[in-house]
Design a protein around this motif. Structure first.
Motif, short mmCIF file in Angstrom:
data_model
loop_
_atom_site.label_atom_id
_atom_site.label_comp_id
_atom_site.label_asym_id
_atom_site.label_seq_id
_atom_site.Cartn_x
_atom_site.Cartn_y
_atom_site.Cartn_z
N ILE A 99 -4.44 -6.85 11.60
CA ILE A 99 -5.03 -5.99 10.58
C ILE A 99 -4.96 -6.67 9.20
N ASP A 100 -6.10 -6.70 8.49
CA ASP A 100 -6.14 -7.35 7.18
C ASP A 100 -5.68 -6.42 6.05
N MET A 101 -5.97 -5.12 6.19
CA MET A 101 -5.59 -4.20 5.11
C MET A 101 -5.27 -2.83 5.67
N ILE A 102 -4.22 -2.22 5.15
CA ILE A 102 -3.82 -0.86 5.51
C ILE A 102 -3.67 -0.05 4.24
N TYR A 103 -4.21 1.16 4.24
CA TYR A 103 -4.00 2.09 3.13
C TYR A 103 -3.43 3.39 3.70
N SER A 173 -2.08 -12.81 6.38
CA SER A 173 -2.70 -12.68 5.07
C SER A 173 -3.00 -11.22 4.73
N GLY A 174 -2.42 -10.29 5.51
CA GLY A 174 -2.69 -8.87 5.33
C GLY A 174 -1.91 -8.24 4.20
N ASN A 234 2.25 -15.66 -0.24
CA ASN A 234 1.70 -17.00 -0.41
C ASN A 234 0.44 -17.19 0.41
N ILE A 235 0.46 -16.72 1.66
CA ILE A 235 -0.73 -16.83 2.51
C ILE A 235 -1.82 -15.90 2.01
#
Length: 355
Positions: A99-103, A173-174, A234-235
């Motif tokens: 998963i790249d993004m979680i809200y 990178s998430g 960093n990633i």
């Protein structure tokens, strides 16, 4: 009895009084601290339970509902209804590290809705009954203040396994964004620090609601927050970035592209700049700062002219003559010198020479 303290003759050893009990307590405290290797720790009543809750496997399954879906076979979207903790555990099977993004928008723990005991679904009255705070007729037996220590501990116990499982789902990178207000912002930041690491906190967005409560006993509570934490900062920084276009930026960029595409043998870059300048100056809904970007370069990029002259302190500025990179001629030095000190100007001039 006099209010003045009794004079003590420090030169007389017999007049000094020592609290031996206090000294013994302090000695025992230091001994225990050494034995326990005392260190900073963020803990609460229920933390062990929350830890094991995050590690415990789920006994639930996902059941598809094609009859309530739109384009069930071809859709790439997934909407899950149910207990979010169980759903997070089920997602580990297929989405671990993907998963790249979680809200998430968890309960703010205002103390006015419900508390998070056992299955986290009890109403406050049900919980009070189970703890003996209210009797069967609803009469209050003990005043249940928000500061009694239960609210924060229960909220932390509820949110900890969810954040722990959410981190597992994130790619390297998430990033996760968590909405919160003043009630738990401090605890949330400490919890994210523990789960993600202090170096991976990516900042806090502050939202001014502009509707402060009139009955505030101190500074009005009128803010909400979105706290961000990366799986690996960093990633994340290498592949992603926080970017919000300025107001009207898209309109300006689209118009500049439209005009730049018209360039041909009869419509030159100079003509494009003239048309673009007239258009941007005619827009009454643009700010002065936005209208300043009134130029197009040879690649169609929008830019603004910036004076290189020093605004003040000429004695600290560079007065070194510079060679124009296109004409090869020396430029006249502004009266107060260049904007930068001599070392910076010399370095930039050297870089331009070796390109």
């Amino acid at each position: 009895m006099s209010d003045r303290p009794e004079k003590i003759n420090l030169s007389d050893v017999h007049s000094r009084q020592v609290d031996t009990d206090l000294l013994n307590e302090l000695r025992d405290l230091f001994v225990k601290a050494e034995e326990q290797k005392e260190r900073y720790d963020f803990t609460w009543n229920g933390k062990a339970k929350a830890y094991f809750e995050a590690a415990a496997p789920t006994t639930k399954t996902l059941r598809a509902q094609p009859e309530e879906s739109v384009n069930f076979e071809g859709s790439e979207n997934l909407f899950i209804t149910g207990d979010n903790l169980e759903a997070l555990k089920l997602l580990q099977e297929s989405y671990l590290g993907k998963i790249d993004m979680i809200y998430i928008d968890p309960p703010y723990n205002t103390g006015k809705d419900f508390v998070y005991q056992d299955n986290f679904k009890k109403t406050k009255k049900e919980n009070d009954l189970s703890e003996g705070i209210l009797d069967e007729e609803g009469d209050r037996l003990v005043k249940n203040e928000k500061s009694n220590g239960r609210y924060h501990s229960d909220w932390l116990t509820m949110i900890y396994p969810r954040l722990k499982l959410a981190r597992n789902l994130l790619s390297d990178s998430g990033i996760i964004f968590v909405s919160i207000d003043e009630n738990e912002i401090a605890n949330l930041e400490l919890l994210l620090t523990e789960i993600f690491g202090e170096n991976n906190l990516a900042g806090t967005i502050v939202w001014d609601k502009r509707n402060p409560k009139g009955d505030s006993k101190g500074v009005s509570m009128q803010h909400e927050y979105i706290v961000a934490a990366a799986k690996n900062i960093n990633i994340f920084s290498e592949f992603k970035e926080f970017k919000r276009p300025k107001k009207n930026a898209e309109i300006i960029l689209n118009k500049s592209k439209e005009i730049f595409k018209k360039i041909n043998d009869k419509f030159t870059l100079s003509d494009a700049n003239e048309e673009y300048r007239k258009w941007i100056n005619s827009k009454k809904d643009l700010s002065g700062g936005e209208k300043a970007y009134s130029k197009l370069d040879e690649k169609g990029n929008v830019y603004r002219e910036v004076s290189m002259a020093a605004p003040d302190k000429p004695e600290k500025r560079s007065h070194r003559p510079l060679t124009h990179p296109l004409t090869g001629k020396q430029t006249s030095v502004p009266a107060k010198g260049w904007r930068y000190i001599d070392k910076t100007v010399l370095l930039q001039s050297f870089k331009s020479t070796i390109k």
